[in-house]
Design a protein around this motif. Structure first.
Motif, short mmCIF file in Angstrom:
data_model
loop_
_atom_site.label_atom_id
_atom_site.label_comp_id
_atom_site.label_asym_id
_atom_site.label_seq_id
_atom_site.Cartn_x
_atom_site.Cartn_y
_atom_site.Cartn_z
N GLY A 20 0.83 -1.21 0.00
CA GLY A 20 0.00 0.00 0.00
C GLY A 20 0.85 1.25 0.00
N THR A 21 0.49 2.19 0.87
CA THR A 21 1.25 3.45 0.96
C THR A 21 2.25 3.41 2.10
OG1 THR A 21 -0.51 4.44 2.28
CG2 THR A 21 -0.59 4.83 -0.09
N GLY A 22 2.49 2.21 2.66
CA GLY A 22 3.63 2.05 3.56
C GLY A 22 3.38 2.13 5.04
N ARG A 23 2.12 1.94 5.46
CA ARG A 23 1.86 1.96 6.91
C ARG A 23 2.83 1.05 7.66
NH1 ARG A 23 -4.16 1.00 8.59
NH2 ARG A 23 -4.01 -0.39 6.78
N LEU A 24 3.05 -0.17 7.12
CA LEU A 24 4.01 -1.08 7.75
C LEU A 24 5.42 -0.89 7.17
CD1 LEU A 24 4.55 -3.47 9.66
CD2 LEU A 24 4.12 -4.98 7.72
N THR A 25 5.52 -0.65 5.87
CA THR A 25 6.84 -0.59 5.22
C THR A 25 7.79 0.36 5.93
OG1 THR A 25 5.51 -0.68 3.20
CG2 THR A 25 7.91 -0.49 2.93
N LEU A 26 7.26 1.53 6.32
CA LEU A 26 8.15 2.53 6.94
C LEU A 26 8.66 2.05 8.30
CD1 LEU A 26 6.09 5.49 5.66
CD2 LEU A 26 8.51 5.18 5.20
N GLU A 27 7.93 1.09 8.89
CA GLU A 27 8.39 0.50 10.16
C GLU A 27 9.40 -0.61 9.90
OE1 GLU A 27 7.45 1.62 13.03
OE2 GLU A 27 5.69 2.83 12.50
N LEU A 28 9.46 -1.09 8.66
CA LEU A 28 10.35 -2.22 8.36
C LEU A 28 11.74 -1.78 7.92
CD1 LEU A 28 7.86 -4.47 6.29
CD2 LEU A 28 8.53 -4.77 8.69
N VAL A 29 11.87 -0.53 7.47
CA VAL A 29 13.13 -0.13 6.83
C VAL A 29 14.33 -0.26 7.77
CG1 VAL A 29 12.13 1.36 5.05
CG2 VAL A 29 12.75 2.33 7.24
N ASP A 30 14.11 -0.10 9.07
CA ASP A 30 15.23 -0.21 10.02
C ASP A 30 15.48 -1.64 10.47
OD1 ASP A 30 15.77 2.44 10.05
OD2 ASP A 30 14.44 2.89 11.74
N ARG A 31 14.66 -2.57 9.99
CA ARG A 31 14.76 -3.94 10.53
C ARG A 31 15.48 -4.90 9.61
NH1 ARG A 31 10.50 -4.62 14.54
NH2 ARG A 31 9.58 -2.58 14.75
N GLY A 32 15.63 -4.53 8.33
CA GLY A 32 16.24 -5.46 7.38
C GLY A 32 17.38 -4.80 6.61
N ARG A 33 18.37 -5.60 6.25
CA ARG A 33 19.46 -5.06 5.42
C ARG A 33 18.92 -4.70 4.05
NH1 ARG A 33 22.87 -6.75 1.94
NH2 ARG A 33 22.05 -8.88 1.91
N GLU A 34 17.90 -5.45 3.63
CA GLU A 34 17.23 -5.17 2.36
C GLU A 34 15.72 -5.38 2.56
OE1 GLU A 34 17.62 -6.64 -2.24
OE2 GLU A 34 19.01 -7.41 -0.76
N VAL A 35 14.93 -4.46 2.01
CA VAL A 35 13.47 -4.58 2.14
C VAL A 35 12.87 -4.48 0.74
CG1 VAL A 35 11.37 -3.57 3.13
CG2 VAL A 35 13.51 -3.52 4.44
N ILE A 36 12.01 -5.44 0.40
CA ILE A 36 11.32 -5.39 -0.89
C ILE A 36 9.83 -5.23 -0.59
CG2 ILE A 36 10.80 -6.63 -3.03
CD1 ILE A 36 13.40 -8.19 -2.55
N ALA A 37 9.25 -4.13 -1.07
CA ALA A 37 7.82 -3.88 -0.88
C ALA A 37 7.12 -4.13 -2.19
CB ALA A 37 7.62 -2.43 -0.42
N ILE A 38 6.19 -5.09 -2.18
CA ILE A 38 5.46 -5.46 -3.40
C ILE A 38 4.04 -4.91 -3.30
CG2 ILE A 38 4.60 -7.42 -4.76
CD1 ILE A 38 7.00 -9.03 -3.66
N GLU A 39 3.62 -4.22 -4.34
CA GLU A 39 2.30 -3.58 -4.31
C GLU A 39 1.76 -3.51 -5.74
OE1 GLU A 39 -0.13 -2.44 -2.31
OE2 GLU A 39 -1.08 -1.85 -4.18
N PRO A 40 0.56 -4.06 -5.99
CA PRO A 40 0.05 -4.03 -7.37
C PRO A 40 -0.43 -2.65 -7.84
CG PRO A 40 -1.46 -5.26 -5.92
CD PRO A 40 -0.26 -4.88 -5.10
N ALA A 41 -1.00 -1.84 -6.97
CA ALA A 41 -1.64 -0.59 -7.44
C ALA A 41 -0.59 0.49 -7.67
CB ALA A 41 -2.68 -0.12 -6.42
#
Ligand SMILES: C[S@@+](CC[C@H](N)C(=O)[O-])C[C@H]1O[C@@H](n2cnc3c(N)ncnc32)[C@H](O)[C@@H]1O
Length: 237
Positions: free
Chosen positions: A67-88
């Motif tokens: 989506g627009t990153g409600r969770l993604t922005l919380e994940l950026v500090d947790r992984g060496r690499e983050v892949i966010a998949i979103e169809p829209a």
């Protein structure tokens, strides 16, 4: 409005009429009024216990239905690499804008994709997660989508479905469950914003929100199950 791939998943399952098909109505919202959707998702914050529960310091994280990153922005500090998949595409654009403004987010990629056909290799991530996105319906996950989430998760990794809408379905497929207590509210920036969004998304609660001058609205008033829970499976090492 939809690509062929989207139409196949989102239109063929329901009535094809957004007046009677809420799933289709949400998909249209993501594409026609993505900023409006983002205002709602920003106000409906996740329980801090859910965020605390998520692993830190992992190598790679894949989030699906970002989506627009409600969770993604919380994940950026947790992984060496983050892949966010979103169809829209319109939601991807908002998420990309937010990540460009965020600190330490250059290791986060935003790509298109669907639960049932993830553009990620086998055994790729330590954490594979979806928040308020996965459902048992074929167009929004289903058995094919769950197999894909588990396919891209490494042995010993974790698949987590945050704010699941169908717990029994996941438990029947070997998932465990964690829920975090305490009062929860939708947190709008202003009373005016609370009324404006309630009139659209929680019409049954709009009058009470208006009359009580609320800006912070308990989930009991909006009649929504709060985002306080996670279903998860630890894959065998
Ligand atoms: C309610 S939004 C949640 C977005 C975000 N995870 C959050 O918590 O704010 C549902 C999301 O699932 C995405 N979605 C819907 N069907 C999908 C599918 N088949 N595969 C991947 N994502 C999907 C939508 O585009 C939307 O971004």
């Amino acid at each position: 409005m939809f690509t062929d791939e989207e139409a196949r998943r989102f239109i063929s399952q329901g009535t094809g009429d957004p007046q009677t098909d809420p799933v289709l109505a949400w998909e249209l919202l993501y594409r026609i009024e993505p900023e409006l959707y983002d205002r709602l998702a920003t106000a409906e914050r996740l329980h801090p216990g859910v965020l605390e529960w998520l692993p830190r310091g992992v190598d790679r994280i894949v989030e699906v239905g970002a989506g627009t990153g409600r969770l993604t922005l919380e994940l950026v500090d947790r992984g060496r690499e983050v892949i966010a998949i979103e169809p829209a595409l319109p939601l991807r654009r908002i998420l990309q804008r937010k990540l460009a403004d965020a600190r330490h987010a250059s290791h986060t990629a935003v790509i298109g994709g669907f639960f049932d056909e993830l553009p990620v290799p086998d055994d790729d991530a330590d954490l594979v997660v979806a928040c308020s996105a996965f459902t048992p319906a074929a167009g929004h996950g289903g058995d094919a989508g769950l197999s894909e989430l588990e396919r891209v998760c490494r042995p010993g990794g974790c698949v987590a479905i945050i704010w699941p809408n169908s717990l029994d379905w996941l438990i029947a497929r070997g998932y465990r469950y964690e829920s975090f207590d305490g009062p929860m509210s939708v947190q709008f920036d202003s009373h005016k914003e609370a009324v404006r969004l309630a009139e659209i998304f929680y019409p049954g609660a709009a009058e009470e929100i208006r009359n009580r001058g609320l800006r912070t609205v308990p989930f009991e008033i909006v009649g929504l199950n709060p985002p306080r829970d996670v279903a998860f499976k630890m894959l065998p090492p």
